[in-house]
Design an enzyme around this catalytic site. Sequence first.
Site, PDB file in Angstrom:
ATOM      1  CB  CYS A   2       1.688  -2.411  13.521  1.00 58.11           C
ATOM      2  SG  CYS A   2       1.557  -0.799  12.776  1.00 58.11           S
ATOM      3  NE  ARG A  27       1.526  -8.514  11.940  1.00 59.13           N
ATOM      4  CZ  ARG A  27       0.385  -8.999  12.411  1.00 59.13           C
ATOM      5  NH1 ARG A  27       0.211 -10.284  12.536  1.00 59.13           N
ATOM      6  NH2 ARG A  27      -0.597  -8.199  12.785  1.00 59.13           N
ATOM      7  CD1 TRP A  74       3.755  -1.012   6.129  1.00 62.66           C
ATOM      8  CD2 TRP A  74       1.694  -0.243   6.489  1.00 62.66           C
ATOM      9  NE1 TRP A  74       3.203  -0.714   4.912  1.00 62.66           N
ATOM     10  CE2 TRP A  74       1.937  -0.240   5.100  1.00 62.66           C
ATOM     11  CE3 TRP A  74       0.453   0.205   6.952  1.00 62.66           C
ATOM     12  CZ2 TRP A  74       0.994   0.191   4.177  1.00 62.66           C
ATOM     13  CZ3 TRP A  74      -0.488   0.634   6.036  1.00 62.66           C
ATOM     14  CH2 TRP A  74      -0.206   0.619   4.665  1.00 62.66           C
ATOM     15  CG  ASN A  98      -1.749  -3.614  14.521  1.00 64.48           C
ATOM     16  OD1 ASN A  98      -1.879  -2.865  13.551  1.00 64.48           O
ATOM     17  ND2 ASN A  98      -1.943  -4.912  14.443  1.00 64.48           N
ATOM     18  N   GLY A  99      -2.954  -0.387  14.392  1.00 64.25           N
ATOM     19  CA  GLY A  99      -4.275   0.079  13.959  1.00 64.25           C
ATOM     20  C   GLY A  99      -4.330   1.595  13.938  1.00 64.25           C
ATOM     21  CD  GLU A 481      -2.666 -12.050  -8.366  1.00 64.23           C
ATOM     22  OE1 GLU A 481      -3.284 -11.062  -7.953  1.00 64.23           O
ATOM     23  OE2 GLU A 481      -1.776 -12.616  -7.712  1.00 64.23           O
ATOM     24  CE  LYS A 485       1.009 -10.926  -6.670  1.00 65.19           C
ATOM     25  NZ  LYS A 485      -0.065 -11.460  -5.886  1.00 65.19           N
ATOM     26  CD  GLU A 488       1.705  -7.314  -4.548  1.00 66.11           C
ATOM     27  OE1 GLU A 488       1.264  -8.417  -4.831  1.00 66.11           O
ATOM     28  OE2 GLU A 488       1.375  -6.699  -3.532  1.00 66.11           O
ATOM     29  CG  HIS A 504     -14.515  -0.294 -25.614  1.00 65.98           C
ATOM     30  ND1 HIS A 504     -15.553   0.188 -26.387  1.00 65.98           N
ATOM     31  CD2 HIS A 504     -14.540  -1.640 -25.744  1.00 65.98           C
ATOM     32  CE1 HIS A 504     -16.188  -0.832 -26.938  1.00 65.98           C
ATOM     33  NE2 HIS A 504     -15.597  -1.953 -26.575  1.00 65.98           N
ATOM     34  CE  LYS A 603       1.343 -12.619   3.023  1.00 71.72           C
ATOM     35  NZ  LYS A 603       1.213 -12.775   1.555  1.00 71.72           N
TER      36      LYS A 603
HETATM   37  O1  M6R Z   1      -4.870 -11.380   3.688  1.00 78.20           O
HETATM   38  P1  M6R Z   1      -5.776 -11.048   2.533  1.00 78.20           P
HETATM   39  O2  M6R Z   1      -5.859 -12.148   1.525  1.00 78.20           O
HETATM   40  O3  M6R Z   1      -7.142 -10.597   2.979  1.00 78.20           O
HETATM   41  O4  M6R Z   1      -5.084  -9.820   1.836  1.00 78.20           O
HETATM   42  C1  M6R Z   1      -5.697  -9.170   0.760  1.00 78.20           C
HETATM   43  C2  M6R Z   1      -4.716  -8.266   0.037  1.00 78.20           C
HETATM   44  O5  M6R Z   1      -4.191  -7.309   0.923  1.00 78.20           O
HETATM   45  C3  M6R Z   1      -3.548  -9.052  -0.576  1.00 78.20           C
HETATM   46  O6  M6R Z   1      -4.001 -10.042  -1.442  1.00 78.20           O
HETATM   47  C4  M6R Z   1      -2.622  -8.103  -1.344  1.00 78.20           C
HETATM   48  O7  M6R Z   1      -3.273  -7.579  -2.460  1.00 78.20           O
HETATM   49  C5  M6R Z   1      -1.335  -8.828  -1.738  1.00 78.20           C
HETATM   50  N1  M6R Z   1      -0.206  -7.995  -1.449  1.00 78.20           N
HETATM   51  C6  M6R Z   1      -1.275  -9.184  -3.179  1.00 78.20           C
HETATM   52  O8  M6R Z   1      -0.093  -9.803  -3.528  1.00 78.20           O
END
Ligand code: M6R
Length: 608
Positions: A2, A27, A74, A98-99, A481, A485, A488, A504, A603
Amino acid sequence: MCGIIGIVGQSNVADRLVDGLKRMEYRGYDSAGIATLEDGEISRRRSPGKLNKLGAVLEQKPLHGHTGIGHTRWATHGAPTECNAHPHATARVAIVHNGIIENFRELKSELEAKGHSFESETDSEVAAHLVTDLMGQGLAPDEAAKQAVARLTGAYSIAMIFKDHEGLLVGARKGAPLAVGHADTEAYIGSDAFALAPFTNRVTYLEEGDVVVIRGPQVSIFDAAGRPANREIKITTASAALVDKAGHSHFMAKEIHEQPEVVGHTLAHYLDPAGPVVRRLGVGLRPALAKASRLTISACGTAFYAGMVGKYWFEKLGRIAVEIDVASELRYRDPVYPDHGVALFVSQSGETADTLAALRDAKAKGQTTIAVVNVAESSIAREADIVLPTYAGPEIGVASTKAFTCQLAALASFAIAAGVARGHLSAEDEKKLCASLLETPRHIAEFLKQEPAIKLVAEEIAKARDVLYMGRGPSYPLALEGALKLKEISYIHAEGYAAGEMKHGPIALIDEAVPIIVIAPHDHHFEKTISNMQEVMARGGKVLLISDREGIEKAGKVWASIEVPTTNAFITPLLYAIPVQLLAYYAAIAKGTDVDQPRNLAKSVTVE
Ligand code: M6R
């Protein structure tokens, strides 16, 4: 996550509220709204979906008024509908939040018993009714706001305006950031300095438990105990210009292409090319490293995978025992922290709730806390003992790309310094490692020329329902990673595995329909990874190999390959991150998804 904006202005604020919200689009959000005081009355417009939908609503029914608040939501409690969108309002107050308000159920029951009726499924609406209830008991709006926020538990920031109180705006921070902007005749509230940048560069960051009362341009801040508090006004460097895509179709593409430059900036901060040596680290870091009994690393998501790569570097170069865990686990695990321990937290935003909580816990338990962060004014940067900045610039795409490689650049520099401080690296070793690191931006730039070929492979990958990634050593976190990627932004199911783990269990998944992306730099893990790759191919697996020329030649026939420049093994994680990002990007383009703002994601994750 948010975003909050509030303005006490000298002219109509609706357009500026929407502008402020636009600057927080990165965000992530799924509904939006604004409220203003029109002739003393609270008026609001809200809409599910993106800001253009709210814009259309405002075009039909414009809002006037010089005092207002806005919000991008959000969804946490309740679906992203108009009814659940903020601002939430009663006849007397409108709030944006927010929160999470953890005790909202108890408060809601209490208020319902007193006759309040609720229209949304959110936790946030309870704050509006609580303030209204206290005002009904005769309290002035600011006093009612202070008493109401004192009753809320959880981690949140909040802003509110009040019927018949032109020019009054109240904000509060507990666990989620809130900044106050100062100008000669106006004042502002925003979730970050970036949102406030078009209006002012004079910003105060509220501290935990602070309440701010803005009357006209007058700003008064009160601490958690209700005492007037003097908080510093800082001049921010947040740019007033709306960040644009610089000719790219998406922020993610722009950010992938910025990597030679921003990795270069980050390395320039840490390394003196004349040595080359590591020149700059936070004050007190080298002595802390020299005597550190253990290094605990924690973060979330992509930042966690950067930390995982760091673990390999710290163990190898610094000969330091490393423990690593995701922040959402570490904070609740009651971990055993050693004397003289150092705890390292990695975060792009510097606001991730779990990472911040894990940092606070480690600090309370006597660890020297270090933060690798991209946002200099963030909570994590402000609370850590020592800050190691990254210079990725604002990262707008939800999928982290350039922040990741900048985190790796900072961690690699830090690991070299640890090796020297602990007597495991000679001056000659330091020179060689720094020299390799300094070559990274050039190698990334060279590799990016292969983008068209990667696009073609990615279009094939995009046809799959499931994709597996595998790697060994520092390429194992890269496999994780890569899978993160891909899932997501393209919504393709993907998993990353340590190559040695395939036998395994995961190898049972292999058939012709499942592409396997093998990340195999030509390092000392290479032969073993290639054996695992052969096992997969023997079972019909369709392998995309990412390696350098020698590696690809040695590996023999595979379904497809991506050639990465040959470099010192130390820097391969920085380089092999790029094909992994491009594959995900072009697979998402092929699938037609919303690359920069993928569904369900935010974000900056400021709730746990
Ligand atoms: O702002 P931060 O680096 O602490 O965020 C951590 C994760 O939320 C962030 O890396 C998230 O996994 C991304 N969407 C990955 O692309």
